[in-house]
Design a protein around this motif. Sequence first.
Motif, mmCIF file in Angstrom:
data_model
loop_
_atom_site.group_PDB
_atom_site.id
_atom_site.type_symbol
_atom_site.label_atom_id
_atom_site.label_comp_id
_atom_site.label_asym_id
_atom_site.label_seq_id
_atom_site.Cartn_x
_atom_site.Cartn_y
_atom_site.Cartn_z
ATOM 1 N N TYR A 52 -3.515 -4.383 -1.907
ATOM 2 C CA TYR A 52 -3.727 -3.333 -2.905
ATOM 3 C C TYR A 52 -3.040 -2.083 -2.385
ATOM 4 C CZ TYR A 52 -6.069 0.351 -5.529
ATOM 5 O OH TYR A 52 -6.324 1.443 -6.310
ATOM 6 N N TYR A 65 -1.838 4.471 0.545
ATOM 7 C CA TYR A 65 -2.750 3.580 1.243
ATOM 8 C C TYR A 65 -2.423 2.152 0.840
ATOM 9 C CZ TYR A 65 -6.919 1.103 2.663
ATOM 10 O OH TYR A 65 -7.772 0.198 3.229
ATOM 11 N N CYS A 66 -2.524 1.234 1.797
ATOM 12 C CA CYS A 66 -2.402 -0.188 1.512
ATOM 13 C C CYS A 66 -3.476 -0.914 2.297
ATOM 14 C CB CYS A 66 -1.022 -0.721 1.918
ATOM 15 S SG CYS A 66 -0.837 -2.509 1.556
ATOM 16 N N THR A 67 -3.985 -1.997 1.739
ATOM 17 C CA THR A 67 -5.069 -2.731 2.379
ATOM 18 C C THR A 67 -4.601 -3.627 3.530
ATOM 19 O OG1 THR A 67 -4.892 -4.462 0.695
ATOM 20 C CG2 THR A 67 -6.540 -2.724 0.336
ATOM 21 N N ARG A 72 -3.073 0.111 6.618
ATOM 22 C CA ARG A 72 -4.308 0.788 7.052
ATOM 23 C C ARG A 72 -4.053 1.641 8.284
ATOM 24 N NH1 ARG A 72 -6.615 -4.388 6.290
ATOM 25 N NH2 ARG A 72 -6.826 -4.535 8.550
#
Length: 113
Positions: A52, A65-67, A72
């Motif tokens: 995401y 932001y990225c999961t 992270r």
Amino acid sequence: MKQIAELIGLEADRAAEAALARGGELERSGAVQLVRFSPSLITAEVDDGAAYVEFRVVDGVLCWYCTCAEGRGGALCAHCVATAQSVRRRTDRKASPGASSPTASASTARIAL
């Protein structure tokens, strides 16, 4: 004020070479699904590992932001690059002939969650 698509494109151009290469592969394979596209927020799901991605402009500063683990950690990961390239492709199709290209850099920050 620069539009979010311009800010994302400028940041993606400065990404690490590995992120650029993998992000390009993801985007070309159709792995990016833009979920939300607004003047100050873009979200996407990237099929590679079900990541995401979120880009947001807060007080004129681009945050992301990225999961994934790399995202992270604050890096502009391949998922972010793929999303940025998908946004660029979408906005390029909508751009009018003779539109100027972005030339100035922007302030950036990672979204802290």
